[in-house]
Design a protein around this motif. Structure first.
Motif: not given
Length: 186
Positions: A92-99
């Motif tokens: 999930n792009r948002n979860k990955i970039f959220g890190v």
């Protein structure tokens, strides 16, 4: 069913979940890196089961530099994009970039408070909240404190920290002890 089995029932015979229950869940941990790891893993679990995330934990640790906050904050767009093809992660792009977004926010919190730990534990005056629950149904999914912490985390730019995930996060780092009173981990 014995009370001990009731407290562990959410592990459903999964050795990894049982180990997490016995050795990490609701155990006080003051390590910023561990807290950041749990923040990111709890965020990854939004809309999914904790079991899925726990079984992907090692892949997450490898992908995100063992959750080293500084290294996660410096991850490039290209590095994060590449993780979107990693089948061992929730892609999930948002979860990955959220890190990375969360790492940057945690660094700002560390600068302001001296540590992420001091910031987090200030919400409970440095004292673990112990539930003294007798039945699983008594354990809340959120609290006034998780609502306040969630609101403040969001204000600071941290993502995937609604009040329910924040409560789970508080359990994961031991700010809250929700083991049943008859559990061997209480």
């Amino acid at each position: 069913m014995k009370q001990l089995d009731v407290c562990q029932s959410w592990a459903m015979g999964d050795v990894l979940l049982e180990d997490y229950h016995d050795h990490e869940w609701c155990k006080i941990n003051h390590d910023d890196q561990f807290q950041f790891e749990m923040l990111c893993l709890e965020g990854a679990s939004v809309g999914l089961s904790w079991s899925i995330i726990l079984h992907k934990r090692e892949a997450y640790k490898k992908a995100f530099h063992d959750f080293n906050i500084e290294k996660c904050a410096k991850m490039s767009d290209e590095e994060l994009e590449a993780l979107l093809t990693n089948k061992d992660l929730i892609r999930n792009r948002n979860k990955i970039f959220g890190v990375r977004k969360n790492a940057l926010a945690v660094l700002r919190i560390q600068e302001e408070y001296g540590s992420f730990d001091k910031y987090l534990w200030s919400f409970i005056d440095g004292e673990q909240i112990v539930g003294h629950w007798h039945h699983l149904e008594e354990i809340p999914t959120q609290s006034e404190i998780s609502q306040a912490l969630s609101k403040d985390l969001k204000k600071r730019g941290i993502v995937y920290v609604g009040p329910i995930i924040t409560y789970s996060f508080m359990q994961s780092i031991g700010m809250v002890n929700d083991h049943l009173v008859d559990c061997h981990c209480f």
